[in-house]
Motif scaffolding. Structure first.
Motif, PDB file in Angstrom:
ATOM      1  N   HIS A 164       0.811  -1.221   0.000  1.00  0.00           N
ATOM      2  CA  HIS A 164       0.000   0.000   0.000  1.00  0.00           C
ATOM      3  C   HIS A 164       0.849   1.279   0.000  1.00  0.00           C
ATOM      4  N   GLY A 165       0.383   2.371   0.617  1.00  0.00           N
ATOM      5  CA  GLY A 165       1.082   3.632   0.469  1.00  0.00           C
ATOM      6  C   GLY A 165       0.689   4.626   1.536  1.00  0.00           C
ATOM      7  N   PRO A 166       0.928   5.921   1.321  1.00  0.00           N
ATOM      8  CA  PRO A 166       0.592   6.917   2.341  1.00  0.00           C
ATOM      9  C   PRO A 166      -0.877   6.907   2.737  1.00  0.00           C
ATOM     10  N   PHE A 167      -1.766   6.662   1.759  1.00  0.00           N
ATOM     11  CA  PHE A 167      -3.204   6.528   2.048  1.00  0.00           C
ATOM     12  C   PHE A 167      -3.654   5.141   1.643  1.00  0.00           C
ATOM     13  N   ASN A 168      -4.481   4.515   2.496  1.00  0.00           N
ATOM     14  CA  ASN A 168      -5.000   3.178   2.204  1.00  0.00           C
ATOM     15  C   ASN A 168      -6.476   3.104   2.566  1.00  0.00           C
ATOM     16  N   SER A 169      -7.245   2.393   1.749  1.00  0.00           N
ATOM     17  CA  SER A 169      -8.657   2.161   2.072  1.00  0.00           C
ATOM     18  C   SER A 169      -9.045   0.741   1.705  1.00  0.00           C
ATOM     19  N   TRP A 170     -10.101   0.269   2.384  1.00  0.00           N
ATOM     20  CA  TRP A 170     -10.755  -0.993   2.049  1.00  0.00           C
ATOM     21  C   TRP A 170     -12.268  -0.772   1.996  1.00  0.00           C
ATOM     22  N   ASP A 171     -12.973  -1.706   1.358  1.00  0.00           N
ATOM     23  CA  ASP A 171     -14.432  -1.723   1.429  1.00  0.00           C
ATOM     24  C   ASP A 171     -14.929  -3.143   1.167  1.00  0.00           C
ATOM     25  N   ARG A 172     -14.660  -4.005   2.136  1.00  0.00           N
ATOM     26  CA  ARG A 172     -14.991  -5.424   1.998  1.00  0.00           C
ATOM     27  C   ARG A 172     -16.336  -5.784   2.610  1.00  0.00           C
ATOM     28  N   GLN A 173     -16.999  -4.845   3.242  1.00  0.00           N
ATOM     29  CA  GLN A 173     -18.141  -5.172   4.087  1.00  0.00           C
ATOM     30  C   GLN A 173     -19.284  -4.200   3.795  1.00  0.00           C
ATOM     31  N   VAL A 174     -20.491  -4.720   3.679  1.00  0.00           N
ATOM     32  CA  VAL A 174     -21.648  -3.873   3.403  1.00  0.00           C
ATOM     33  C   VAL A 174     -22.119  -3.180   4.678  1.00  0.00           C
TER      34      VAL A 174
END
Length: 346
Positions: A164-174
């Motif tokens: 990853h990097g300076p900014f990281n995001s996920w969206d695995r969940q509703v």
């Protein structure tokens, strides 16, 4: 070493603790404090909190994360967990501004300057962050949206992690919220990343890592340097738009997963200075969900650029990527002026 919980569908476990812990507050102000040599988190904003301001503080030599926002949801038999976020029992409308944050993650390597899980509508602006083991800013899920990351300076992140990097995001969940349009919906609203200066040194793989289903991000007017890739979106991610950014000395401009019609990613009006000739991006090259790519400026050592396994000229001759041009590396002073103009630096 206290018990950890699972905040949401990202990678991280977290302690719901901090040197300062707040639940049920409105108009909280934490200003001009020094947080130093703490074994765990600096500030934990837990559950319902509104319109707080964490500003002009310094965080240094912390065992874990400097500032963490972690809400509650419902819909399962486990208290505080589930898909339903409509009751508003989360940190919202919090402002994290003008803080000086460095030397983090001494014990807890899954840590950051700013972490949010089941939290939304926040502003992270004007902070300086460096020297940490993982991403400096981490969105652990796509809860709600309407958060802004702007005018921050970040460097020396991911010092003990190769991804990853300076900014990281996920969206695995509703999650269901009413943020997007006032009615209960599993679809989040846009988040915004703009006017930041982010240096992805220590071999960070991405300038902006929109990982694992991340969606509805508008990333524009930023300066990014040294990542393997500028924009990244994978594993079901969609509706991410990068425009008017400068990516300096990156491996490639972007890499995109396959997408559905009406939910394509966009990459346009960007300036990409690549470390080598060849492929400047990996879009979805065909089908109904083709990546929207146009009007970029691509610079390589010899000005030779390819896209979708063709030369740029061949790809454009088929009606793709209109307005994009390629050339040799700009001189340093030319690039510096581009950056100064982009960020309005005098």
């Amino acid at each position: 070493m206290d018990p950890h919980g699972m905040p949401s569908g990202g990678d991280w476990a977290l302690e719901r603790t901090g040197a300062l812990f707040f639940e049920g507050t409105e108009n909280l102000l934490i200003e001009s404090c020094i947080f130093e040599v703490l074994d765990g988190n600096g500030i934990m904003i837990s559950g319902y909190n509104r319109f707080g301001n964490i500003t002009t503080n310094e965080f240094r030599w912390l065992g874990s994360t400097a500032i963490a926002l972690w809400g509650y949801t419902s819909g399962t038999d486990v208290p505080g967990m589930g898909w339903d976020g409509t009751d508003g029992n989360q940190p919202r409308n919090m402002s994290i501004m003008y803080n000086f944050v460095h030397e983090l993650g001494i014990w807890e390597k899954q840590s950051s300057f700013y972490f949010q899980a089941k939290s939304c509508q926040n502003t992270i602006m004007g902070n300086i962050n460096f020297n940490g083991p993982r991403a400096g800013i981490n969105f652990n899920d796509g809860f709600g949206g309407q958060s802004t990351v702007a005018e921050n300076l970040q460097f020396n992140t991911c010092r003990e992690s190769g991804d990853h990097g300076p900014f990281n995001s996920w969206d695995r969940q509703v999650f269901v919220t009413k943020v997007r349009n006032g009615t209960a919906s599993p679809e989040k609203d846009w988040d915004y990343i703009y006017s930041n200066f982010m240096i992805a040194n220590y071999d960070s793989k991405l300038a902006i890592d929109n990982d694992d289903g991340s969606n509805y991000y508008k990333t524009h007017d930023n300066f990014f340097a040294y990542s393997s890739r500028g924009m990244k979106n994978d594993f079901g991610g969609h509706d991410n738009r990068h425009y008017n950014n400068i990516y300096a000395y990156v491996g490639t401009g972007f890499i995109i997963n396959g997408q559905l019609k009406g939910h394509e990613d966009y990459f346009y009006n960007n300036t990409v200075v690549q470390t080598s000739d060849g492929n400047y991006g990996t879009p979805t090259c065909s089908g109904d969900g083709k990546t929207v790519v146009h009007d970029n400026k691509i610079y390589t050592p010899n000005g030779k650029v390819t896209e979708c396994k063709m030369s740029l000229a061949e790809w454009q001759a088929k009606g793709n990527d209109p307005g994009t041009i390629a050339g040799k590396w700009p001189e340093d002073d030319v690039l510096i002026k581009m950056i100064a103009d982009l960020l309005s630096l005098s």
